[in-house]
Write a protein that holds these residues in place. Structure first.
Motif, PDB file in Angstrom:
ATOM      1  N   CYS A 167      30.838  -3.708 -18.650  1.00  0.00           N
ATOM      2  CA  CYS A 167      31.185  -2.303 -18.474  1.00  0.00           C
ATOM      3  C   CYS A 167      31.417  -2.021 -16.990  1.00  0.00           C
ATOM      4  O   CYS A 167      31.117  -2.866 -16.144  1.00  0.00           O
ATOM      5  CB  CYS A 167      30.082  -1.409 -19.034  1.00  0.00           C
ATOM      6  SG  CYS A 167      28.587  -1.361 -18.022  1.00  0.00           S
TER       7      CYS A 167
ATOM      8  N   LEU B 144      32.048  -7.362 -23.722  1.00  0.00           N
ATOM      9  CA  LEU B 144      32.779  -7.115 -22.478  1.00  0.00           C
ATOM     10  C   LEU B 144      31.883  -6.419 -21.458  1.00  0.00           C
ATOM     11  O   LEU B 144      31.060  -5.583 -21.832  1.00  0.00           O
ATOM     12  CB  LEU B 144      34.009  -6.248 -22.742  1.00  0.00           C
ATOM     13  CG  LEU B 144      35.067  -6.853 -23.647  1.00  0.00           C
ATOM     14  CD1 LEU B 144      36.117  -5.808 -24.004  1.00  0.00           C
ATOM     15  CD2 LEU B 144      35.710  -8.055 -22.977  1.00  0.00           C
TER      16      LEU B 144
ATOM     17  N   TYR C 111      36.691  -1.366 -11.706  1.00  0.00           N
ATOM     18  CA  TYR C 111      36.483  -2.124 -12.944  1.00  0.00           C
ATOM     19  C   TYR C 111      37.811  -2.706 -13.449  1.00  0.00           C
ATOM     20  O   TYR C 111      37.888  -3.889 -13.795  1.00  0.00           O
ATOM     21  CB  TYR C 111      35.862  -1.208 -13.999  1.00  0.00           C
ATOM     22  CG  TYR C 111      35.789  -1.794 -15.378  1.00  0.00           C
ATOM     23  CD1 TYR C 111      34.866  -2.789 -15.682  1.00  0.00           C
ATOM     24  CD2 TYR C 111      36.603  -1.339 -16.404  1.00  0.00           C
ATOM     25  CE1 TYR C 111      34.774  -3.322 -16.955  1.00  0.00           C
ATOM     26  CE2 TYR C 111      36.517  -1.855 -17.678  1.00  0.00           C
ATOM     27  CZ  TYR C 111      35.599  -2.845 -17.955  1.00  0.00           C
ATOM     28  OH  TYR C 111      35.512  -3.362 -19.217  1.00  0.00           O
ATOM     29  N   VAL C 112      38.845  -1.896 -13.486  1.00  0.00           N
ATOM     30  CA  VAL C 112      40.162  -2.364 -13.934  1.00  0.00           C
ATOM     31  C   VAL C 112      40.645  -3.483 -13.015  1.00  0.00           C
ATOM     32  O   VAL C 112      41.135  -4.523 -13.492  1.00  0.00           O
ATOM     33  CB  VAL C 112      41.176  -1.197 -13.989  1.00  0.00           C
ATOM     34  CG1 VAL C 112      42.591  -1.712 -14.212  1.00  0.00           C
ATOM     35  CG2 VAL C 112      40.779  -0.194 -15.063  1.00  0.00           C
TER      36      VAL C 112
ATOM     37  N   MET D 283      31.165 -10.083 -14.378  1.00  0.00           N
ATOM     38  CA  MET D 283      32.362  -9.859 -15.187  1.00  0.00           C
ATOM     39  C   MET D 283      32.606 -11.038 -16.129  1.00  0.00           C
ATOM     40  O   MET D 283      33.614 -11.737 -16.034  1.00  0.00           O
ATOM     41  CB  MET D 283      33.567  -9.625 -14.271  1.00  0.00           C
ATOM     42  CG  MET D 283      33.392  -8.482 -13.286  1.00  0.00           C
ATOM     43  SD  MET D 283      33.035  -6.903 -14.080  1.00  0.00           S
ATOM     44  CE  MET D 283      34.582  -6.543 -14.866  1.00  0.00           C
TER      45      MET D 283
ATOM     46  N   TYR E  24      32.273 -12.621 -20.323  1.00  0.00           N
ATOM     47  CA  TYR E  24      32.278 -12.257 -21.736  1.00  0.00           C
ATOM     48  C   TYR E  24      31.064 -12.879 -22.404  1.00  0.00           C
ATOM     49  O   TYR E  24      30.788 -14.063 -22.237  1.00  0.00           O
ATOM     50  CB  TYR E  24      33.556 -12.764 -22.405  1.00  0.00           C
ATOM     51  CG  TYR E  24      33.602 -12.497 -23.885  1.00  0.00           C
ATOM     52  CD1 TYR E  24      33.798 -11.211 -24.360  1.00  0.00           C
ATOM     53  CD2 TYR E  24      33.431 -13.530 -24.797  1.00  0.00           C
ATOM     54  CE1 TYR E  24      33.835 -10.955 -25.722  1.00  0.00           C
ATOM     55  CE2 TYR E  24      33.471 -13.291 -26.169  1.00  0.00           C
ATOM     56  CZ  TYR E  24      33.667 -11.999 -26.625  1.00  0.00           C
ATOM     57  OH  TYR E  24      33.698 -11.748 -27.971  1.00  0.00           O
TER      58      TYR E  24
ATOM     59  N   PHE F  23      37.647 -11.419 -14.206  1.00  0.00           N
ATOM     60  CA  PHE F  23      37.164 -11.580 -15.578  1.00  0.00           C
ATOM     61  C   PHE F  23      37.830 -12.787 -16.199  1.00  0.00           C
ATOM     62  O   PHE F  23      39.021 -12.976 -16.036  1.00  0.00           O
ATOM     63  CB  PHE F  23      37.476 -10.321 -16.401  1.00  0.00           C
ATOM     64  CG  PHE F  23      37.072 -10.427 -17.843  1.00  0.00           C
ATOM     65  CD1 PHE F  23      35.756 -10.276 -18.211  1.00  0.00           C
ATOM     66  CD2 PHE F  23      38.018 -10.685 -18.827  1.00  0.00           C
ATOM     67  CE1 PHE F  23      35.385 -10.370 -19.543  1.00  0.00           C
ATOM     68  CE2 PHE F  23      37.651 -10.785 -20.153  1.00  0.00           C
ATOM     69  CZ  PHE F  23      36.332 -10.623 -20.511  1.00  0.00           C
ATOM     70  N   PRO F  24      37.203 -13.632 -16.927  1.00  0.00           N
ATOM     71  CA  PRO F  24      35.786 -13.693 -17.284  1.00  0.00           C
ATOM     72  C   PRO F  24      35.007 -14.767 -16.532  1.00  0.00           C
ATOM     73  O   PRO F  24      34.018 -15.273 -17.020  1.00  0.00           O
ATOM     74  CB  PRO F  24      35.845 -14.034 -18.766  1.00  0.00           C
ATOM     75  CG  PRO F  24      37.001 -14.987 -18.863  1.00  0.00           C
ATOM     76  CD  PRO F  24      37.981 -14.510 -17.805  1.00  0.00           C
TER      77      PRO F  24
ATOM     78  N   ARG G 101      38.798  -5.548 -11.233  1.00  0.00           N
ATOM     79  CA  ARG G 101      38.004  -6.761 -11.483  1.00  0.00           C
ATOM     80  C   ARG G 101      38.342  -7.398 -12.822  1.00  0.00           C
ATOM     81  O   ARG G 101      38.302  -8.624 -12.945  1.00  0.00           O
ATOM     82  CB  ARG G 101      36.500  -6.460 -11.417  1.00  0.00           C
ATOM     83  CG  ARG G 101      36.028  -6.144 -10.034  1.00  0.00           C
ATOM     84  CD  ARG G 101      34.545  -6.245  -9.856  1.00  0.00           C
ATOM     85  NE  ARG G 101      33.770  -5.465 -10.803  1.00  0.00           N
ATOM     86  CZ  ARG G 101      32.444  -5.475 -10.850  1.00  0.00           C
ATOM     87  NH1 ARG G 101      31.740  -6.210 -10.014  1.00  0.00           N
ATOM     88  NH2 ARG G 101      31.797  -4.758 -11.739  1.00  0.00           N
ATOM     89  N   MET G 102      38.672  -6.610 -13.826  1.00  0.00           N
ATOM     90  CA  MET G 102      39.036  -7.183 -15.127  1.00  0.00           C
ATOM     91  C   MET G 102      40.308  -8.018 -15.003  1.00  0.00           C
ATOM     92  O   MET G 102      40.462  -9.018 -15.694  1.00  0.00           O
ATOM     93  CB  MET G 102      39.213  -6.084 -16.178  1.00  0.00           C
ATOM     94  CG  MET G 102      37.915  -5.461 -16.642  1.00  0.00           C
ATOM     95  SD  MET G 102      36.754  -6.625 -17.399  1.00  0.00           S
ATOM     96  CE  MET G 102      37.470  -6.803 -19.025  1.00  0.00           C
ATOM     97  N   PHE G 103      41.218  -7.622 -14.123  1.00  0.00           N
ATOM     98  CA  PHE G 103      42.451  -8.379 -13.926  1.00  0.00           C
ATOM     99  C   PHE G 103      42.290  -9.540 -12.950  1.00  0.00           C
ATOM    100  O   PHE G 103      43.045 -10.498 -13.009  1.00  0.00           O
ATOM    101  CB  PHE G 103      43.585  -7.465 -13.448  1.00  0.00           C
ATOM    102  CG  PHE G 103      44.185  -6.644 -14.553  1.00  0.00           C
ATOM    103  CD1 PHE G 103      44.981  -7.233 -15.522  1.00  0.00           C
ATOM    104  CD2 PHE G 103      43.942  -5.288 -14.622  1.00  0.00           C
ATOM    105  CE1 PHE G 103      45.524  -6.475 -16.550  1.00  0.00           C
ATOM    106  CE2 PHE G 103      44.488  -4.521 -15.645  1.00  0.00           C
ATOM    107  CZ  PHE G 103      45.277  -5.122 -16.609  1.00  0.00           C
TER     108      PHE G 103
END
Length: 148
Positions: free
Chosen positions: A53, A51, A119-120, A133, A135, A127-128, A122-124
């Motif tokens: 960071c 993942l 970060y949170v 961002m 995996y 990603f991915p 961008r993860m939502f």
């Protein structure tokens, strides 16, 4: 009139700090060489979990910023400019003025909290599918799970 800071004084301050932190610097260099040779990555989170960071893309973002590629820099991380300004401020206060850098931990803490929030987000949202961002399947956990 206040005398100008002598370059030898600045150099002496830098050498003192390098010598004081020599073992940390040596360990970081060894870690960098080993992780790039074995895992082709630097970030422990990417190596272990695959993942990204909160700091993923920061080195490239700073490089792009320093080479005038502002759009590319901002796309990777809008926080690069703040880390550069923090570094310039630290070097000026610590080495040119020869003083303790007050408030640096507070500034770094605020910057890290902002990076975590981004970060949170961008993860939502990306990603991915959008670098950095993404995996990485060649991580330690994934390889251990394939063994069973």
């Amino acid at each position: 009139m206040k005398p100008k800071t002598n370059l030898k004084v600045i150099q002496k301050r830098i050498v003192k700090d390098v010598l004081e932190f020599k073992w940390a610097i040596i360990c970081l260099v060894i870690y960098y060489m080993l992780t790039h040779e074995v895992f082709h990555a630097f970030c422990p989170m990417v190596i272990v979990t695959g993942l990204p960071c909160p700091g993923c893309g920061m080195s490239r973002s700073i490089f792009y910023l320093l080479t005038g590629q502002f759009g590319r820099s901002f796309a990777l991380s809008p926080f690069a400019i703040f880390w550069i300004l923090l570094g310039i401020w630290f070097v000026y206060v610590r080495y040119v003025k020869g003083k303790r850098v007050k408030g640096i931990y507070l500034f770094m803490g605020c910057l890290c909290v902002a990076m975590m929030a981004y970060y949170v987000y961008r993860m939502f949202t990306v990603f991915p599918s959008t670098a950095p961002m993404i995996y990485r399947e060649d991580n330690i956990i994934n390889n251990l799970l394939k063994l069973h």
